[in-house]
Write a protein that holds these residues in place. Structure first.
Motif, PDB file in Angstrom:
ATOM      1  N   GLY A 148      -6.337 -19.991  16.279  1.00 43.40           N
ATOM      2  CA  GLY A 148      -6.627 -21.403  17.341  1.00 43.40           C
ATOM      3  C   GLY A 148      -4.705 -21.413  18.042  1.00 43.40           C
ATOM      4  N   GLY A 149      -4.126 -21.432  16.792  1.00 49.26           N
ATOM      5  CA  GLY A 149      -2.620 -21.571  17.759  1.00 49.26           C
ATOM      6  C   GLY A 149      -2.263 -20.062  18.676  1.00 49.26           C
ATOM      7  N   GLU A 150      -2.357 -19.015  17.933  1.00 47.08           N
ATOM      8  CA  GLU A 150      -2.272 -17.982  19.752  1.00 47.08           C
ATOM      9  C   GLU A 150      -3.030 -18.048  20.425  1.00 47.08           C
ATOM     10  OE1 GLU A 150      -1.151 -13.864  16.037  1.00 47.08           O
ATOM     11  OE2 GLU A 150      -3.066 -13.924  17.114  1.00 47.08           O
ATOM     12  N   TYR A 151      -4.051 -18.125  20.472  1.00 42.67           N
ATOM     13  CA  TYR A 151      -5.201 -18.524  21.581  1.00 42.67           C
ATOM     14  C   TYR A 151      -4.748 -19.780  22.430  1.00 42.67           C
ATOM     15  CZ  TYR A 151      -9.527 -18.905  24.248  1.00 42.67           C
ATOM     16  OH  TYR A 151     -10.428 -18.522  25.165  1.00 42.67           O
ATOM     17  N   LEU A 152      -3.552 -21.140  21.721  1.00 40.19           N
ATOM     18  CA  LEU A 152      -3.312 -21.702  23.034  1.00 40.19           C
ATOM     19  C   LEU A 152      -2.530 -20.714  23.327  1.00 40.19           C
ATOM     20  CD1 LEU A 152      -2.977 -25.029  22.812  1.00 40.19           C
ATOM     21  CD2 LEU A 152      -1.271 -25.298  21.231  1.00 40.19           C
ATOM     22  N   GLY A 153      -0.666 -20.508  22.566  1.00 41.24           N
ATOM     23  CA  GLY A 153       0.267 -20.141  23.140  1.00 41.24           C
ATOM     24  C   GLY A 153       1.430 -20.565  22.417  1.00 41.24           C
ATOM     25  N   ALA A 154       0.946 -21.077  21.890  1.00 42.73           N
ATOM     26  CA  ALA A 154       1.691 -21.069  21.198  1.00 42.73           C
ATOM     27  C   ALA A 154       2.405 -20.255  19.699  1.00 42.73           C
ATOM     28  CB  ALA A 154       1.343 -21.898  19.898  1.00 42.73           C
ATOM     29  N   THR A 155       3.996 -20.057  19.543  1.00 34.63           N
ATOM     30  CA  THR A 155       4.895 -19.393  18.654  1.00 34.63           C
ATOM     31  C   THR A 155       3.643 -19.826  17.169  1.00 34.63           C
ATOM     32  OG1 THR A 155       6.118 -18.902  19.984  1.00 34.63           O
ATOM     33  CG2 THR A 155       6.569 -18.063  17.641  1.00 34.63           C
ATOM     34  N   VAL A 156       3.269 -18.790  16.489  1.00 34.88           N
ATOM     35  CA  VAL A 156       2.585 -18.966  14.946  1.00 34.88           C
ATOM     36  C   VAL A 156       3.665 -18.588  14.174  1.00 34.88           C
ATOM     37  CG1 VAL A 156       0.650 -18.143  13.004  1.00 34.88           C
ATOM     38  CG2 VAL A 156       0.438 -18.733  15.931  1.00 34.88           C
ATOM     39  N   ILE A 157       3.828 -19.423  13.193  1.00 35.45           N
ATOM     40  CA  ILE A 157       4.839 -18.857  11.566  1.00 35.45           C
ATOM     41  C   ILE A 157       3.427 -18.418  10.721  1.00 35.45           C
ATOM     42  CG2 ILE A 157       6.556 -18.603  10.359  1.00 35.45           C
ATOM     43  CD1 ILE A 157       7.245 -21.274  12.817  1.00 35.45           C
ATOM     44  N   PRO A 158       2.604 -17.524  10.148  1.00 37.30           N
ATOM     45  CA  PRO A 158       1.867 -17.662   9.075  1.00 37.30           C
ATOM     46  C   PRO A 158       3.115 -17.278   8.206  1.00 37.30           C
ATOM     47  CG  PRO A 158       2.154 -14.941  10.411  1.00 37.30           C
ATOM     48  CD  PRO A 158       3.332 -16.215  10.878  1.00 37.30           C
ATOM     49  N   THR A 159       3.238 -18.541   7.314  1.00 35.99           N
ATOM     50  CA  THR A 159       3.741 -18.157   6.325  1.00 35.99           C
ATOM     51  C   THR A 159       2.785 -18.533   4.935  1.00 35.99           C
ATOM     52  OG1 THR A 159       3.725 -20.760   6.264  1.00 35.99           O
ATOM     53  CG2 THR A 159       5.817 -19.442   6.807  1.00 35.99           C
ATOM     54  N   SER A 160       1.682 -19.268   5.350  1.00 38.29           N
ATOM     55  CA  SER A 160       0.270 -19.363   4.141  1.00 38.29           C
ATOM     56  C   SER A 160       0.560 -20.551   3.478  1.00 38.29           C
ATOM     57  CB  SER A 160       0.180 -17.628   3.405  1.00 38.29           C
ATOM     58  OG  SER A 160      -0.764 -17.846   2.677  1.00 38.29           O
ATOM     59  N   SER A 161       0.147 -20.755   2.053  1.00 41.92           N
ATOM     60  CA  SER A 161       0.812 -21.749   1.339  1.00 41.92           C
ATOM     61  C   SER A 161       1.589 -21.078   0.143  1.00 41.92           C
ATOM     62  CB  SER A 161      -0.677 -21.915   0.551  1.00 41.92           C
ATOM     63  OG  SER A 161      -1.245 -21.101  -0.384  1.00 41.92           O
ATOM     64  N   GLY A 162       2.603 -21.738  -0.488  1.00 38.93           N
ATOM     65  CA  GLY A 162       3.215 -21.636  -1.804  1.00 38.93           C
ATOM     66  C   GLY A 162       4.735 -21.698  -1.176  1.00 38.93           C
ATOM     67  N   ASN A 163       5.463 -21.164  -2.138  1.00 38.01           N
ATOM     68  CA  ASN A 163       6.994 -20.623  -1.978  1.00 38.01           C
ATOM     69  C   ASN A 163       7.745 -21.566  -0.925  1.00 38.01           C
ATOM     70  OD1 ASN A 163       9.309 -19.281  -1.395  1.00 38.01           O
ATOM     71  ND2 ASN A 163       8.679 -17.449  -0.837  1.00 38.01           N
ATOM     72  N   THR A 164       7.471 -23.005  -0.990  1.00 38.59           N
ATOM     73  CA  THR A 164       8.187 -24.264  -0.355  1.00 38.59           C
ATOM     74  C   THR A 164       9.161 -23.915   0.022  1.00 38.59           C
ATOM     75  OG1 THR A 164       6.665 -25.193  -2.122  1.00 38.59           O
ATOM     76  CG2 THR A 164       8.653 -26.419  -0.715  1.00 38.59           C
ATOM     77  N   LYS A 165      10.832 -23.172  -0.507  1.00 35.13           N
ATOM     78  CA  LYS A 165      11.771 -23.543   0.036  1.00 35.13           C
ATOM     79  C   LYS A 165      12.180 -22.192   1.237  1.00 35.13           C
ATOM     80  CE  LYS A 165      14.861 -24.394  -4.044  1.00 35.13           C
ATOM     81  NZ  LYS A 165      13.545 -24.633  -5.561  1.00 35.13           N
ATOM     82  N   LEU A 166      11.244 -21.248   0.804  1.00 39.44           N
ATOM     83  CA  LEU A 166      11.281 -20.164   2.166  1.00 39.44           C
ATOM     84  C   LEU A 166      10.790 -21.148   3.021  1.00 39.44           C
ATOM     85  CD1 LEU A 166      11.484 -17.208   3.401  1.00 39.44           C
ATOM     86  CD2 LEU A 166       9.269 -16.942   2.662  1.00 39.44           C
ATOM     87  N   GLN A 167       9.717 -21.822   3.102  1.00 41.33           N
ATOM     88  CA  GLN A 167       9.024 -23.088   3.961  1.00 41.33           C
ATOM     89  C   GLN A 167       9.316 -23.842   5.181  1.00 41.33           C
ATOM     90  OE1 GLN A 167       4.861 -22.933   4.833  1.00 41.33           O
ATOM     91  NE2 GLN A 167       3.870 -22.265   3.033  1.00 41.33           N
ATOM     92  N   LEU A 168      10.964 -24.402   3.845  1.00 42.50           N
ATOM     93  CA  LEU A 168      12.043 -24.997   4.235  1.00 42.50           C
ATOM     94  C   LEU A 168      12.319 -24.683   5.368  1.00 42.50           C
ATOM     95  CD1 LEU A 168      11.961 -27.353   1.804  1.00 42.50           C
ATOM     96  CD2 LEU A 168      10.768 -27.870   3.745  1.00 42.50           C
ATOM     97  N   SER A 169      13.188 -23.066   5.062  1.00 44.91           N
ATOM     98  CA  SER A 169      14.031 -22.735   5.852  1.00 44.91           C
ATOM     99  C   SER A 169      13.309 -22.274   6.986  1.00 44.91           C
ATOM    100  CB  SER A 169      14.876 -21.148   4.599  1.00 44.91           C
ATOM    101  OG  SER A 169      15.054 -20.525   5.339  1.00 44.91           O
ATOM    102  N   LEU A 170      12.632 -21.728   6.593  1.00 47.48           N
ATOM    103  CA  LEU A 170      12.205 -21.375   7.823  1.00 47.48           C
ATOM    104  C   LEU A 170      11.647 -22.195   8.700  1.00 47.48           C
ATOM    105  CD1 LEU A 170       9.890 -18.407   6.645  1.00 47.48           C
ATOM    106  CD2 LEU A 170      11.270 -18.356   7.676  1.00 47.48           C
ATOM    107  N   MET A 171      11.623 -23.398   8.939  1.00 42.30           N
ATOM    108  CA  MET A 171      10.849 -24.536   9.079  1.00 42.30           C
ATOM    109  C   MET A 171      12.677 -24.644   9.949  1.00 42.30           C
ATOM    110  SD  MET A 171       9.022 -27.060   6.962  1.00 42.30           S
ATOM    111  CE  MET A 171       8.944 -28.360   8.318  1.00 42.30           C
ATOM    112  N   GLN A 172      13.741 -25.091   9.312  1.00 43.30           N
ATOM    113  CA  GLN A 172      14.650 -25.094   9.520  1.00 43.30           C
ATOM    114  C   GLN A 172      14.870 -23.658  11.304  1.00 43.30           C
ATOM    115  OE1 GLN A 172      16.701 -25.517   6.022  1.00 43.30           O
ATOM    116  NE2 GLN A 172      18.226 -26.870   6.943  1.00 43.30           N
ATOM    117  N   ASP A 173      14.816 -22.519  10.259  1.00 49.59           N
ATOM    118  CA  ASP A 173      15.397 -21.312  11.092  1.00 49.59           C
ATOM    119  C   ASP A 173      15.115 -21.418  12.464  1.00 49.59           C
ATOM    120  OD1 ASP A 173      17.420 -20.938   8.743  1.00 49.59           O
ATOM    121  OD2 ASP A 173      16.575 -19.556   8.293  1.00 49.59           O
ATOM    122  N   PHE A 174      14.203 -21.227  12.325  1.00 43.78           N
ATOM    123  CA  PHE A 174      12.643 -20.946  13.311  1.00 43.78           C
ATOM    124  C   PHE A 174      12.574 -22.285  14.561  1.00 43.78           C
ATOM    125  CE2 PHE A 174      10.170 -17.050  11.337  1.00 43.78           C
ATOM    126  CZ  PHE A 174      11.807 -16.940  10.884  1.00 43.78           C
ATOM    127  N   GLY A 175      12.564 -23.190  14.294  1.00 44.83           N
ATOM    128  CA  GLY A 175      12.710 -24.628  14.832  1.00 44.83           C
ATOM    129  C   GLY A 175      10.865 -25.096  15.215  1.00 44.83           C
TER     130      GLY A 175
END
Length: 433
Positions: A148-175
């Motif tokens: 759905g995100g790709e169809y919308l044309g958004a930039t999709v970051i497929p982090t899946s679940s878990g690895n919370t510190k990485l998730q937060l790091s990517l949220m900061q780095d990728f915006g």
């Protein structure tokens, strides 16, 4: 106000009825001609495809139950040949057998379409960064949101679940501007942010699309206060399509249903009578564009109501209220369907304890927990501690293998679990929903 498909999202009621009628007739004909199970049901009810001339005739069609999918496991309800099925997903069932869903190429496009509408309703667009933190795999959440995100044309970051510190790091780095995950995981992210000294102002997060488990308005308020975002409620069932069956817009006043794809009804769960608009009852869905697994009047067991008034956002689609409960004993724990009967089958297969058990569901540190109390026999009660610990481990392993989630196993004394003269009470749900 941003729409993804304004033609259908803002369509007049009369025009929508014409679209639904045309698609319903095609779907009924499709299942009658291609699915022996549906043909037998309709023949038994004395209904032929030609008898369905408008949406008004929907009430004459027989219901479809989850049991129908189990009885025809794995592919018996598919209305397309396997050569046209390009993907399958599955959700857990009561017997260990999964409820299997098949998608044609067109079904995947329909799914992407309804999810694109979902994200657009949450304020996302082509400039957005969408972090998908639902699990990927047989569970429909991750891939449904991803496409759905790709169809919308958004930039999709497929982090899946878990690895919370990485998730937060990517949220900061990728915006990351939008996140799709369970509401309990959103609160867990908030806690981790606080521990790591990350402020909401350090992120570009605007909104979250949260579902796959029941959550309350108070939980919404807490998420919004701690993450400084708008928390949007999404509803879905893998049998109907996955996430995207209904979702709130930015006004958060009911979940919009894409009526050009899914026709909802509210019925009395006891009498199966269709109830008037605004009534509280069981929500039933008929899919009118699906090819792989079309469903006629699928009983969800979820209790809700329907509002046919236009929304403040301008969309004319019917809106469903937040689900207030269920008519069966299914629990949703961390996004996984759990039936007490699954636990019962595990205990009976092991055969080393009494057949009396209790499921204690709670929410601690914003995450669902499951404790299973199992009664031991008088013989075991006097046994050595090591033997009891071995049984505990064995039950824990088998339960987690069957349910797909972790659980705490607690062996309790003989006859300590309350008996009932009527239907046995197997669940204590302490979550405030």
């Amino acid at each position: 106000m941003s729409y993804w498909n304004e033609k259908y999202e803002c369509m007049s009621k009369d025009e929508m009825r014409r679209v639904q009628t045309e698609r319903l007739i095609k779907t009924v004909t499709r299942v009658y001609n291609n699915v022996p199970h549906y043909k037998a049901k309709m023949d038994k009810a004395g209904i032929l495809p030609g008898d369905i001339k408008s949406v008004d005739d929907l009430k004459h069609l027989p219901f479809t139950y989850k049991q129908d999918l189990r009885d025809t496991y794995p592919f018996g309800l598919f209305a397309a040949p396997m050569s046209e099925i390009i993907r399958v997903h599955a959700s857990s069932g009561t017997t260990g057998k999964k409820t299997v869903v098949g998608y044609t190429k067109n079904d995947i496009e329909v799914w992407a379409e309804v999810m694109a509408r979902t994200f657009a309703g949450a304020g996302a667009g082509k400039e957005s960064f969408l972090q998908v933190s639902y699990g990927y795999g047989l569970f429909t959440g991750g891939l449904g949101a991803h496409y759905g995100g790709e169809y919308l044309g958004a930039t999709v970051i497929p982090t899946s679940s878990g690895n919370t510190k990485l998730q937060l790091s990517l949220m900061q780095d990728f915006g990351t501007t939008h996140i799709a995950c369970t509401p309990s995981y959103a609160l867990y992210l908030a806690e981790e942010m606080e521990e790591l000294g990350i402020r909401p102002e350090d992120l570009k997060l605007k909104a979250g699309i949260f579902g796959a488990e029941p959550w309350s308005e108070s939980m919404r308020r807490e998420i919004e206060a701690r993450l400084k975002i708008k928390a949007i409620d999404i509803y879905g069932l893998s049998e109907v399509i996955g996430p995207g069956v209904a979702c709130e817009c930015e006004y958060q006043c009911g979940m919009h249903i894409p009526e050009d794809h899914f026709i909802p009804e509210i019925i009395d769960p006891e009498t199966e009578e269709v109830l008037p608009a605004g009534s509280q009852g069981e929500i039933v869905f008929t899919t009118i564009t699906k090819e792989g697994l079309p469903l006629i009047r699928y009983r969800t067991r979820d209790l809700s109501s329907l509002n046919y008034e236009p929304c403040k956002c301008g969309r004319t689609e019917v809106r469903m209220s937040k689900v207030t409960g269920r008519t069966d004993d299914m629990l949703i724990i961390r996004g996984v369907n759990v039936f007490p009967s699954q636990v019962e089958s595990v205990l009976l297969s092991i055969g080393e304890t009494a057949p009396h058990y209790m499921l204690i569901v709670d929410r601690k540190d914003n995450l669902d927990t499951l404790e299973i109390q199992v009664e031991i026999t008088p013989q075991l009660f006097s046994d050595e501690v090591k033997k009891l610990e071995d049984i505990e481990r064995k039950i824990k392993k088998e339960v987690e293998s069957t349910l797909g989630i972790s659980a705490k196993i607690k062996l309790v004394e003989p006859k300590s679990i309350q008996r009932s003269e009527g239907k046995a009470k197997r669940v204590i749900d302490k979550r405030v929903l």
